[in-house]
Design an enzyme around this catalytic site. Sequence first.
Site, short mmCIF file in Angstrom:
data_model
loop_
_atom_site.label_atom_id
_atom_site.label_comp_id
_atom_site.label_asym_id
_atom_site.label_seq_id
_atom_site.Cartn_x
_atom_site.Cartn_y
_atom_site.Cartn_z
N ILE A 1 -7.44 7.44 -1.25
CA ILE A 1 -7.27 5.98 -1.33
C ILE A 1 -8.14 5.43 -0.21
CG2 ILE A 1 -5.12 6.18 0.04
CD1 ILE A 1 -4.09 3.61 -1.23
N SER A 2 -8.97 4.43 -0.51
CA SER A 2 -9.95 3.96 0.47
C SER A 2 -9.29 3.26 1.65
CB SER A 2 -10.93 2.99 -0.21
OG SER A 2 -11.54 3.61 -1.32
N GLN A 3 -10.08 3.17 2.72
CA GLN A 3 -9.64 2.48 3.94
C GLN A 3 -9.39 0.99 3.64
OE1 GLN A 3 -12.84 2.16 6.72
NE2 GLN A 3 -11.53 1.42 8.37
N PRO A 4 -8.27 0.42 4.11
CA PRO A 4 -7.98 -0.99 3.82
C PRO A 4 -9.12 -1.96 4.18
CG PRO A 4 -6.04 0.06 4.73
CD PRO A 4 -7.14 1.08 4.79
N ARG B 1 0.82 -1.22 0.00
CA ARG B 1 0.00 0.00 0.00
C ARG B 1 0.85 1.27 0.00
NH1 ARG B 1 -3.68 3.03 3.91
NH2 ARG B 1 -5.56 3.55 2.73
#
Length: 228
Positions: free
Chosen positions: A67-70, A41
Amino acid sequence: MKKGIDRMIADIEREVTYTRSMIGRDHLDPRVMQAMRTVPRDAFVPDDLKPYAFDNGPLRIGHGQTISQPYIVALMTDLLELQAEDRVLEIGTGSGYQTAILAELAQQVFSVELVPELGKTAAERLKQLEYDNIQFRIANGYEGWPEQAPFDAIIVTAAATHIPQDLVEQLKPGGKMAIPVGHPYQPQDLQLVRKNERGEPMIQNILGVAFVPLIPKAHIHEPDPNLH
Ligand code: SAH
């Protein structure tokens, strides 16, 4: 880096446990979690945010996007139940992180991004990481990618005000689409759309989420053909 990823994986597993009554599962597919371990990431975030690359939260990537939350990336991927031979459409390439996770699990990924700079940077980054099963397009994602349809799965990584009919049409019977639905700055629902063998969409609400909006066509600045 190994330590960072271990922490991120543990945080995702903890959040899955906290939300199990909503998402209807205790664990995500081990293949999805393996993909989350594999994709670095930190290669997808701006330099000044690298110390936070493995935090379980969204991060800004420029152009007002994130960038979205994992945990959300892992959950949405899990909902698609991808098979190795699947063709997947992604709307909202952004950093390309979710794209890489999909490329780990499916045969071919088609990713559509509206902002040319984001799409170009993501394509270069994913080429450098040696992914060779991704195709990119700069376009309005509400329209999908009709020339490459139908798809086994579709993932939309920005909030739509409604489920776009074009996307439902581009899904194979038996296919699945994960999409946040709602208005900006209001609670949104992560929805799972399953298209049955008769081609009818069945909609299931999974979880409350907060995504940046999918920009509607009316707000997209088209170059004026009369200007020279
Ligand atoms: N999956 C990405 C999420 C990026 S945020 C990641 O994890 O990095 C959502 C992305 O959708 C942004 O890059 C934004 O530019 C893009 N987007 C917004 N409206 C769009 C539209 N109508 N068509 C295609 N992409 C769109």
